[in-house]
Design a protein around this motif. Structure first.
Motif, PDB file in Angstrom:
ATOM      1  N   UNK A 293      39.901  55.074  21.928  1.00  0.00           N
ATOM      2  CA  UNK A 293      40.455  56.043  22.848  1.00  0.00           C
ATOM      3  C   UNK A 293      39.746  57.447  22.198  1.00  0.00           C
ATOM      4  N   UNK A 294      39.280  57.415  21.111  1.00  0.00           N
ATOM      5  CA  UNK A 294      38.474  58.786  20.426  1.00  0.00           C
ATOM      6  C   UNK A 294      37.175  58.965  20.829  1.00  0.00           C
ATOM      7  N   UNK A 295      36.726  57.613  21.203  1.00  0.00           N
ATOM      8  CA  UNK A 295      35.333  57.590  21.815  1.00  0.00           C
ATOM      9  C   UNK A 295      35.217  58.022  23.216  1.00  0.00           C
ATOM     10  N   UNK A 296      36.309  57.813  23.843  1.00  0.00           N
ATOM     11  CA  UNK A 296      36.307  57.933  25.442  1.00  0.00           C
ATOM     12  C   UNK A 296      36.713  59.483  25.416  1.00  0.00           C
ATOM     13  N   UNK A 297      37.652  60.380  24.538  1.00  0.00           N
ATOM     14  CA  UNK A 297      37.926  61.645  24.597  1.00  0.00           C
ATOM     15  C   UNK A 297      36.700  62.208  23.915  1.00  0.00           C
TER      16      UNK A 297
END
Length: 509
Positions: free
Chosen positions: A435-439
């Motif tokens: 999720x952090x990578x996507x954000x």
């Protein structure tokens, strides 16, 4: 018509072309000055002679009476200024957001696998696998204890580092009195703009244009638009001011759609107030509110770097709960560390140590306090005596079945109230990183897009307002030739008068 009409007309031409040359020189001097708008002299033809009246002489038509310099005005497009400030607010929001998320992603250190939590956990599971195959080996037991400590210290490091970055984000937001950080910058900019408004209000009523002060004020307004999204309109400084004068800048907060928020930062009748912030010590020290004077501002409605800092640092939502990128990650890290330690200790209690004794709560492998990931550590007794590690499932010293159960903890689906429905520690952590990578990727993409849009509008502004040295050199030649021609006209008129006065003999005797 005066006998010296030709001389007067030539003199006016000389003065006008001279003012144009001076203005061109001013443009060339400031070709690389940030925020400078090129200026030009507006040439105006003087009223013809004679003027209409009952006693006007009978002539074939009006004769021109020359030229004068009307006003020196700067070339600026307010519509492009407004567009730029809107794009600047968006670009600064996404750039600040991308920077904060990238720092978090870099900290978790999952991309290069050099000491990240996943690698440390893998080393821990690998050592447990070795211990399951050789439960009586003291060296293998020490490796498990030390690798467990490495896991605990990694949790502590991540939690402490996230808190450290949060502290830095807080300093970037500013102190509660608004004297530092982005709030301090905004307050300083508003005071400077107000000071320029006052200077301009003293110049415009005299019939002048404060072009260089306009440029300085616009540059400060541009800078302010990067902090909060604003709308600028202009109020006439005086009834005697020129119609083309900019007037006094009125600055209002607007939302990301450009709609006013009924918060006036500065106007002709209102001086600058102060941006201040309150931090809620009972809610992760998150931002409780931001005020401008006595008015509370919903910062989430206003694009700009300040909004991005608040959303990443953390704020108190409408439900009275704290949220934000870093607060959420810290809470998830605490949740994961607690769930992992509790499940590991639960399985550890089901086994037997090297002496065949059952384990108790006093010999839990992990000790975790109220601070979650920041306080997790390995039991000191186990670090001193690795024989206390409960490897055996039946009390036999050669049995390593409980070590295998401990190894399975990372992939084991935990109770729904721990990490979510049927979610293991490994799945939970992978979900956080994903999720952090996507954000982060989205923030970087938006940064690139808004930078392109801002650059496009800025180029449009430059095409209107920037100084072109080629054009100015051409103007120099043009005005120089006109000046020389005016001087030649004056010489011709002077020779004509000299002939009449000095060469026609004595008249009237």
């Amino acid at each position: 018509m005066s006998t010296f009409h030709g001389l007067e007309m030539a003199k006016q031409a000389l003065f006008t072309q001279q003012s144009a040359l001076y203005t061109t020189g001013h443009n060339i001097s400031n070709a690389n000055t940030e925020g400078y708008s090129r200026q030009r002299v507006n040439f105006e033809a003087l009223p013809g002679y004679p003027s209409p009246s009952r006693n006007s002489p009978k002539m074939a038509g009006q004769l021109g009476s020359g030229v004068t310099a009307g006003h020196v005005e700067r070339i600026r497009d307010k519509f492009l200024d407004s567009q730029y400030r809107t794009q600047n607010s968006r670009a600064e929001y996404w750039a600040t957001n991308a920077n904060a998320l990238s720092r978090m992603e870099s900290l978790l250190n999952e991309m290069d696998e050099s000491g990240g939590l996943s690698e440390v956990l893998d080393d821990f599971w690998s050592s447990l696998s070795d211990l399951a195959g050789n439960p009586q080996n003291e060296g293998t037991r020490k490796v498990v204890a030390n690798n467990g400590l490495a896991v605990a210290e990694t949790f502590q490091y991540l939690s402490g580092s996230l808190q450290s970055i949060r502290k830095d984000l807080k300093s970037q937001i500013g102190s509660e009195d608004g004297t530092s950080g982005k709030l301090g910058d905004a307050n300083s900019l508003l005071r400077q703009i107000d000071s320029l408004n006052k200077e301009i209000s003293e110049i415009e009523p005299q019939g002048h244009l404060a072009n260089d002060l306009y440029d300085k004020r616009d540059r400060l307004i541009d800078e302010l638009s990067g902090i909060v999204n604003i709308q600028v309109s202009y109020e006439k400084s005086s009834p005697t001011s020129l119609d083309i004068a900019d007037g006094i800048a009125k600055i209002e907060l607007v939302d990301k759609e450009g709609s006013p928020l009924d918060v006036v930062l500065l106007s002709k009748d209102q001086g600058p107030k102060e941006f201040t912030v309150t931090y809620d010590s009972e809610n992760e020290n998150a931002v409780g509110s931001i005020q401008y004077g006595d008015e509370e501002i919903n910062i989430h409605d206003v694009d700009g770097s300040l909004k991005a800092l608040v959303e990443n640092y953390g704020f108190v939502n409408e439900d009275g709960q704290s949220e934000g990128s870093y607060i959420d990650m810290l809470q998830d890290l605490d949740k994961m560390a607690t769930a992992f330690a509790e499940e590991f200790n639960k399985v550890h209690k089901e086994g037997y140590d090297l002496t065949g004794s059952e384990t108790t709560s006093e010999t839990d492998f992990f000790i975790i306090g109220d601070d979650g990931a920041a306080s997790i550590t390995v039991n000191k007794d186990i670090l001193k005596n690795p024989d206390l590690i409960a490897v055996s499932a039946n009390g036999e010293t050669g049995n390593g079945d409980n070590a295998k159960k401990l190894q399975d903890v990372i992939d084991k689906a935990l109770p729904s109230d721990a990490l979510g429905k049927d979610t293991s520690v490994k799945e939970f952590f992978e979900g956080l990183i994903g999720e952090l990578a996507v954000n982060t990727k989205e923030a970087i993409r938006q940064t690139e897009n808004t930078d392109i849009q801002r650059a496009r509008v800025e180029n449009d502004r430059y095409s209107v307002s920037a100084v072109s040295l080629d054009e100015e050199v051409t103007n120099l030649l043009r005005f120089q030739h006109a000046y020389n021609a005016a001087a030649r006209s004056m010489t011709a008129t002077d020779e004509l008068l000299d002939k009449v006065i000095n060469s026609m003999g004595i008249v009237g005797r």
